[in-house]
Design an enzyme around this catalytic site. Structure first.
Site, PDB file in Angstrom:
ATOM      1  N   ASP A 105     -13.283  -0.052  23.064  1.00 43.56           N
ATOM      2  CA  ASP A 105     -13.335  -1.148  24.236  1.00 43.56           C
ATOM      3  C   ASP A 105     -14.651  -0.979  24.819  1.00 43.56           C
ATOM      4  OD1 ASP A 105     -10.794  -2.317  23.462  1.00 43.56           O
ATOM      5  OD2 ASP A 105      -9.915  -0.313  23.969  1.00 43.56           O
ATOM      6  N   HIS A 135      -6.018   7.722  20.923  1.00 44.18           N
ATOM      7  CA  HIS A 135      -5.408   7.925  22.357  1.00 44.18           C
ATOM      8  C   HIS A 135      -5.272   9.677  22.479  1.00 44.18           C
ATOM      9  CE1 HIS A 135      -3.418   3.852  22.198  1.00 44.18           C
ATOM     10  NE2 HIS A 135      -4.282   3.831  23.260  1.00 44.18           N
ATOM     11  N   SER A 174      -4.069   0.410  18.459  1.00 42.17           N
ATOM     12  CA  SER A 174      -2.627   0.035  18.382  1.00 42.17           C
ATOM     13  C   SER A 174      -2.379  -0.951  17.675  1.00 42.17           C
ATOM     14  CB  SER A 174      -1.960  -0.127  19.780  1.00 42.17           C
ATOM     15  OG  SER A 174      -2.246   1.045  20.533  1.00 42.17           O
ATOM     16  N   GLN A 204     -14.920  -3.178  28.137  1.00 43.24           N
ATOM     17  CA  GLN A 204     -14.088  -2.991  29.178  1.00 43.24           C
ATOM     18  C   GLN A 204     -14.711  -1.626  29.705  1.00 43.24           C
ATOM     19  OE1 GLN A 204      -9.667  -2.545  28.431  1.00 43.24           O
ATOM     20  NE2 GLN A 204     -10.035  -0.066  27.982  1.00 43.24           N
TER      21      GLN A 204
HETATM   22  O1  PAF Z   1      -7.436  -0.383  27.179  1.00 40.69           O
HETATM   23  C1  PAF Z   1      -6.224  -0.230  27.204  1.00 40.69           C
HETATM   24  O2  PAF Z   1      -5.271   0.271  26.856  1.00 40.69           O
HETATM   25  C2  PAF Z   1      -5.956  -1.128  28.762  1.00 40.69           C
HETATM   26  O3  PAF Z   1      -6.725  -2.211  28.799  1.00 40.69           O
HETATM   27  C3  PAF Z   1      -5.912  -0.326  29.973  1.00 40.69           C
HETATM   28  C4  PAF Z   1      -7.427   0.235  30.333  1.00 40.69           C
HETATM   29  C5  PAF Z   1      -4.956   0.664  29.863  1.00 40.69           C
HETATM   30  C6  PAF Z   1      -5.416  -1.179  31.168  1.00 40.69           C
HETATM   31  O4  PAF Z   1      -4.263  -1.996  30.990  1.00 40.69           O
END
Ligand code: PAF
Length: 304
Positions: free
Chosen positions: A170, A54, A206, A173
């Site tokens: 991800d 992050h 995480s 995503q």
């Molecule tokens: O990748 C993440 O941590 C989550 O899926 C996100 C993009 C913050 C949405 O809750």
């Protein structure tokens, strides 16, 4: 009371180190003021429990924008029943320290569930990106991506960024959010940050904190399997089943690993392919170690 709201009682978080905003209205007016001042605003959406991966996204955001907001919200709608929503680590104090150590950010947007879902759960409104969620994680996590796209669109509307940064770990995503952002006309640049890895190749997550030392050691098989598959493709192998079998075999060599899926798909459409003609492809894995589900992926290009 909805149990989700019991976990997140709306309360004012006081601190003098970083501006913490908990309401959508305050976040929007802050973002509007930043944009009116001509500054470029970046958003790094997270669910907290921040790790080095992050922090790399935050550093990238600071390079590409004048003002950085990190959102921290453990979004209940993207967890299927039986998943780790309740157990998901909530570490706001540690997250604030980590962000400070990484040079600080301008705003932490940390809304309560009540603020995000004022009519309770499930919400009346959702955003769904069809088809891209049919394979990979989407095949195993019913409703997950609808929860993600719905909350990310709410975060976009609240934080009004010019740029949003997501991790390539991800990958599904990221592809879905890219498509949603274009199709919904959000006018936000989406930056996919390369996967940040631990020394043994394990992709940072995480959820890695759930692993015991032996599981963590064995979890390197994910990146090894993906590297091997990409290597086979680079060496001229064009049959996807061969790549998938090779990945399965490497994952199976870890005694504690339980494979959920190993797939190779078109990197753009996320649809399965059987042979690698020209284009960009995504090899992806989901593997359980005990109750902990890890994902990893790599992309590779085949020239025409
Ligand atoms: O990748 C993440 O941590 C989550 O899926 C996100 C993009 C913050 C949405 O809750």
């Amino acid at each position: 009371m909805n149990p989700v709201f019991a976990i997140f009682p709306p309360s004012r978080i006081e601190n003098d180190r970083v501006q913490i905003i908990q309401t959508i209205a305050e976040m929007q007016s802050t973002a509007d003021a930043v944009r009116a001042g001509g500054q470029r605003l970046a958003l790094v959406p997270t669910m907290g429990a921040l790790h080095e991966g992050h922090l790399e996204l935050v550093r990238e955001a600071k390079k590409q924008a004048d003002h950085v907001t990190v959102s921290i919200f453990v979004n209940p709608t993207q967890f299927a029943p039986g998943e780790d929503f309740e157990e998901y680590p909530r570490t706001l104090e540690a997250d604030m320290n980590a962000l400070e150590d990484a040079g600080g950010v301008d705003v932490i947007f940390a809304p309560s569930a009540e603020e995000m879902y004022p009519f309770g759960l499930p919400p009346y409104t959702s955003v769904n990106v069809r088809d891209l969620d049919r394979y990979l994680c989407g095949a195993f996590r019913e409703g997950h991506f609808e929860g993600v796209t719905s909350v990310v669109s709410k975060l976009f509307l609240a934080c009004r960024p010019n740029l949003a940064i997501f991790g390539q770990k991800d990958a599904q995503q990221l592809a879905i959010i890219r498509r949603m952002t274009i199709e919904q006309g959000f006018g936000i640049d989406i930056f996919g940050h390369p996967i940040v890895r631990e020394a043994n190749g394990l992709a940072m997550s995480s959820r890695n904190r759930y692993l015991n030392p032996e599981e963590r050691r064995q979890a390197r098989v994910l990146s090894q399997a993906l590297q091997h598959a990409a290597g086979l493709a680079g060496g001229g192998e064009r049959t996807v089943a061969v790549l998938v079998d090779a990945m399965r075999e490497i994952v199976a060599s870890a005694s504690l690993a339980r494979l959920q899926y190993a797939e190779v798909v078109d990197a753009e459409t996320l649809q399965p392919v059987t042979a690698l003609h020209s284009g960009r492809f995504l090899a992806a894995l989901a593997v359980f170690f005990g109750e902990t589900r890890l994902i990893d992926n790599t992309t590779f290009e085949i020239a025409p």
